[in-house]
Design a protein around this motif. Sequence first.
Motif, short mmCIF file in Angstrom:
data_model
loop_
_atom_site.label_atom_id
_atom_site.label_comp_id
_atom_site.label_asym_id
_atom_site.label_seq_id
_atom_site.Cartn_x
_atom_site.Cartn_y
_atom_site.Cartn_z
N CYS A 34 47.06 -44.01 45.11
CA CYS A 34 47.10 -43.05 44.02
C CYS A 34 48.04 -41.92 44.43
N PHE A 58 48.70 -39.41 38.97
CA PHE A 58 48.00 -38.33 38.28
C PHE A 58 48.80 -37.04 38.42
N LYS A 71 41.01 -34.96 38.72
CA LYS A 71 41.92 -36.08 38.98
C LYS A 71 41.45 -36.92 40.16
N GLU A 74 38.87 -39.24 38.90
CA GLU A 74 39.51 -40.36 38.22
C GLU A 74 40.06 -41.38 39.21
N ALA A 77 37.33 -43.52 40.52
CA ALA A 77 36.94 -44.50 39.50
C ALA A 77 37.94 -45.64 39.42
N THR A 78 39.20 -45.35 39.75
CA THR A 78 40.25 -46.36 39.65
C THR A 78 40.28 -47.29 40.86
#
Length: 274
Positions: A34, A58, A71, A74, A77-78
């Motif tokens: 990420c 993000f 973020k 998120e 969660a990803t």
Amino acid sequence: MKNTTMKTAWVTGGSSGIGLELTQRLLKDKFQVCIFAHAGIEQAVANFKKISPSVCGFEVDVQNESTMDAKFAEAVATFGTPDLLINSAGISIAKNFDEMTSQEFERQININLVGSRNVAHAALPHLKQAVQQGKRPKIVFIASAAGLVGCYGYTGYCASKFGVIGLAEVLRMELRSQKIDVAVVCPPEVDTPLVTEERKTGSPVTAALKQLGGGTMPVDKACKEIYEGIFANEFMIIVGTQLRILTKLSRILPDTYRGQIDKKLDQIIKKFAS
């Protein structure tokens, strides 16, 4: 899609420069990554997907911890909790002290130093969760040679990067018992968009003095050393042979080091004054 068999890395400043290069290496090594940045995210992610589909991006402002809280949630969660967090977000404004406004000075402190604190603090709950899941996560701060030794024309930048090294030193001790590792990276000048932009306003005295630390390193060469240092479990990753020698001299023989710097600086200033 979350893949529990793959390790996960978070990279701030991942859309350009050192952060971008390290992200490419992580993806080639089968990490889920990420990236977090203030700009250039969509294009960077599109390019990264040519290497691996296991990447997402993000938009964040490291000066604002609350935006990172959302973020980072998120990101979990990803791809799940991070095994590795690299904070590569930073700026440089190369001006002498008497030419730099208070706003320019504070901006470097806020992004480079306070931003490093914010990234680590916002990520800490997720790093602790990673430990509970059996991981040994690691935070890596990208500091600079300018955080090890002072450099003419870098008042704000040096102040911020010296602070990043101090922050990393303390977190290394405080988080050790919580099974979270910490490292700090100190490269010389690296050929990135940040440096290209800096040269538009930087002092020729600064540019000449930088040669003592090994000059400008290509980003791929610098990141090869950085990447190897991260996975060799080094705390302080000093990049480049010449910089390692210079740093050792500054610590063992500080007066000799400063005398040599003063002598070189006097020669450079005299040259540009003539």
